[in-house]
Design a protein around this motif. Structure first.
Motif, short mmCIF file in Angstrom:
data_model
loop_
_atom_site.label_atom_id
_atom_site.label_comp_id
_atom_site.label_asym_id
_atom_site.label_seq_id
_atom_site.Cartn_x
_atom_site.Cartn_y
_atom_site.Cartn_z
N LYS A 93 3.89 8.76 10.50
CA LYS A 93 2.90 10.50 10.44
C LYS A 93 2.81 11.26 11.16
N LEU B 9 -0.85 5.51 4.18
CA LEU B 9 -1.47 6.72 5.52
C LEU B 9 -1.81 7.85 5.35
N VAL C 141 3.28 6.99 1.72
CA VAL C 141 2.43 8.50 1.27
C VAL C 141 0.83 7.68 1.40
N VAL D 27 3.26 14.77 -0.04
CA VAL D 27 4.51 15.59 0.39
C VAL D 27 6.18 16.03 -0.25
N LEU E 139 -1.53 10.28 3.55
CA LEU E 139 -0.56 11.41 3.48
C LEU E 139 -0.50 13.02 2.31
N ARG F 209 -0.23 10.98 -3.57
CA ARG F 209 -1.10 9.79 -2.84
C ARG F 209 -2.00 9.65 -4.29
N ILE G 243 5.48 13.49 10.03
CA ILE G 243 4.91 14.46 9.01
C ILE G 243 4.32 15.45 9.48
#
Length: 193
Positions: free
Chosen positions: A143, A170, A167, A175, A172, A190, A146
């Motif tokens: 994390k 977390l 992804v 990405v 995110l 996600r 990124i």
């Protein structure tokens, strides 16, 4: 199972953070820094019983690495509590963020972002990109990487699925994922669960 790979591409903005009070940055100075380095790398990077050979094996086998210029410590009141090695591969001129570790009693304080910043500032302007490898179970590190501008790399069977799982877990958002040659691979989204 192959490690996960990430790239930070030249031109990506660097997030700058002021070190908290009491913290400073230093470089490796000699043998006296080997055991504090080992303490920073325990619990995942080297074994609990690691000796000087662990440092030697991780550093002196890398072409292009100068331990006095490329091994950094994050210090708290002069005591090494974190480490990162940032060097340029002699054979291809690519940067490497290597052996990122925080001493066990200093983990969970958000210090890894400073190690990322040290790496980027040390290598920016000298390399086309910086690579690192990590593991699926190092979720806080992933994390943080990124957040620091590193992107996942598709380079081996199953990487897309492993990155998609991270992804999602977390949370995110979107990405960008790269191919091993640094070209865009795809954007991971996600999953809506």
């Amino acid at each position: 199972m192959a490690q996960l790979k990430m790239y930070w591409m030249a031109g990506t903005p660097i997030r700058h953070y002021e070190l908290p009070e009491g913290y400073s940055v230093s470089n490796y100075k000699g043998r006296e820094d080997k055991f504090p380095w080992i303490e920073c790398c325990k619990n995942g990077l080297v074994g609990d019983d690691a000796g000087e050979g662990a440092f030697d094996g991780c550093m002196f086998t890398r072409k292009g690495l100068d331990v006095f210029k490329d091994v950094f410590f994050l210090d708290y009141h002069g005591e090494h509590v974190g480490t990162v090695t940032a060097f340029i591969h002699e054979e291809d001129g690519v940067g490497d963020m290597h052996m990122v570790g925080i001493r066990t009693d200093f983990r969970g304080k958000g210090l890894s972002k400073y190690l990322t910043q040290i790496t980027l500032e040390h290598l920016t302007g000298r390399v086309p990109f910086i690579e690192l490898t990590t593991d699926d179970w190092r979720k806080p590190a992933v994390k943080g990487y990124i957040a620091g501008g590193f992107l996942p790399v598709e380079y081996d069977t199953g990487m897309e699925e492993r990155w998609q799982a991270l992804v999602d877990e977390l949370d995110l958002g979107d990405v960008q994922m790269l191919n091993d040659d640094t070209t865009p691979y795809k954007t991971l989204h996600r999953s809506k669960n």
